[in-house]
Design an enzyme around this catalytic site. Sequence first.
Site, mmCIF file in Angstrom:
data_model
loop_
_atom_site.group_PDB
_atom_site.id
_atom_site.type_symbol
_atom_site.label_atom_id
_atom_site.label_comp_id
_atom_site.label_asym_id
_atom_site.label_seq_id
_atom_site.Cartn_x
_atom_site.Cartn_y
_atom_site.Cartn_z
ATOM 1 N N ARG A 168 33.636 -23.840 -24.602
ATOM 2 C CA ARG A 168 33.749 -24.045 -26.040
ATOM 3 C C ARG A 168 34.568 -25.296 -26.356
ATOM 4 N NH1 ARG A 168 36.556 -19.761 -24.078
ATOM 5 N NH2 ARG A 168 38.826 -19.802 -24.287
ATOM 6 N N ASN A 199 31.819 -18.815 -20.408
ATOM 7 C CA ASN A 199 32.062 -19.291 -21.769
ATOM 8 C C ASN A 199 32.633 -20.698 -21.711
ATOM 9 O OD1 ASN A 199 34.254 -19.733 -24.043
ATOM 10 N ND2 ASN A 199 32.706 -18.363 -24.895
ATOM 11 N N HIS A 237 46.996 -2.745 -19.914
ATOM 12 C CA HIS A 237 47.152 -1.300 -20.091
ATOM 13 C C HIS A 237 46.713 -0.520 -18.851
ATOM 14 C CE1 HIS A 237 43.033 -2.215 -21.279
ATOM 15 N NE2 HIS A 237 42.715 -0.953 -21.086
ATOM 16 N N HIS A 256 33.789 -18.650 -5.833
ATOM 17 C CA HIS A 256 34.987 -19.470 -6.017
ATOM 18 C C HIS A 256 34.818 -20.862 -5.416
ATOM 19 C CE1 HIS A 256 38.267 -17.103 -7.869
ATOM 20 N NE2 HIS A 256 37.498 -16.071 -7.532
ATOM 21 N N HIS A 306 30.486 -13.433 -16.239
ATOM 22 C CA HIS A 306 30.774 -13.921 -17.595
ATOM 23 C C HIS A 306 30.970 -15.426 -17.549
ATOM 24 C CE1 HIS A 306 34.179 -15.279 -20.240
ATOM 25 N NE2 HIS A 306 33.329 -14.877 -21.164
ATOM 26 N N SER A 315 28.344 -18.790 -24.693
ATOM 27 C CA SER A 315 28.948 -17.675 -23.967
ATOM 28 C C SER A 315 27.847 -16.785 -23.409
ATOM 29 C CB SER A 315 29.866 -16.860 -24.879
ATOM 30 O OG SER A 315 29.131 -16.308 -25.956
#
Length: 289
Positions: free
Chosen positions: A100, A98, A160, A130, A96, A82
């Site tokens: 796994r 990641n 939120h 993209h 970012h 990551s």
Amino acid sequence: MQSLQDNITSRLEAVDGEGRFVEDLWEREEGGGGRSRILTEGRVFERAGIGFSEVHGSHLPPSILQQRPEAEGHPFYVTGTSMVLHPRNPYVPTVHLNYRYFEAGPVWWFGGGADLTPYYGFVEDAAHFHATLKAACDAHDPEYYPRFKKWCDEYFYLKHRQEPRGVGGIFFDYVQGDWEKIFAFAQSCGNAFLPAYLPIVERRHTLPYAERERNFQLYRRGRYVEFNLVWDRGTIFGLQTNGRIESILMSMPPLVRWEYNYRPEPGTAEAELYEVFLVPQDWASQAKR
């Protein structure tokens, strides 16, 4: 996973020119360990964290079993790499990555992805990021990119705040099938990261900026913190499995600020981020051919 970490580490050091990654090897009491690499106060990157982990244990945490109840009662093995990069210049987007692999008894799956979080938007940058990921997906299955792009838009969404974290990318989880084919797909996506992101860094990291742009960058970094601490599956998994807290929180930006009831001024570049770039759209189709 380790070679992906190695490749990205060496290229980022070359791009930064001044900063160097410090490696921190660690072990997990319940089984496994990893190596965390962090660069701080570089010329281009204010903070860059790249982590590799390989852990195992007697049982998976609730956050995983909610999605894969058939894995309950089985010992697990998880490995992944990551990364989060927080550039110094507000015109360079945070990114970012990641990827796994999970295994629990007879159950296994791959997950991961990469997404881009600009502070000041450029169509050229979003489209390039993209389009590069789309090409990596299309080489394996033309249905992957539209499916995983939509999944990314849905996952990296701050409920939120009722807004996306950035312009997205690709995201997938609990993907099964032919092991060799899915592994090759995940490998291609990991290898696509540098050509997807580094041209953006090269274009933007020398652009002049002032206090206004810096303050907006720090304010928008707050959204990154909110998502990682409230919604991110990797953070939740790490906390529920007694993961190494320094490695889990390595993705946090070094500086951040919050403002009460902030509203961007109409007609500004800050307003454009909300009106144009925080609206999910078909970025890949806008790439220059």
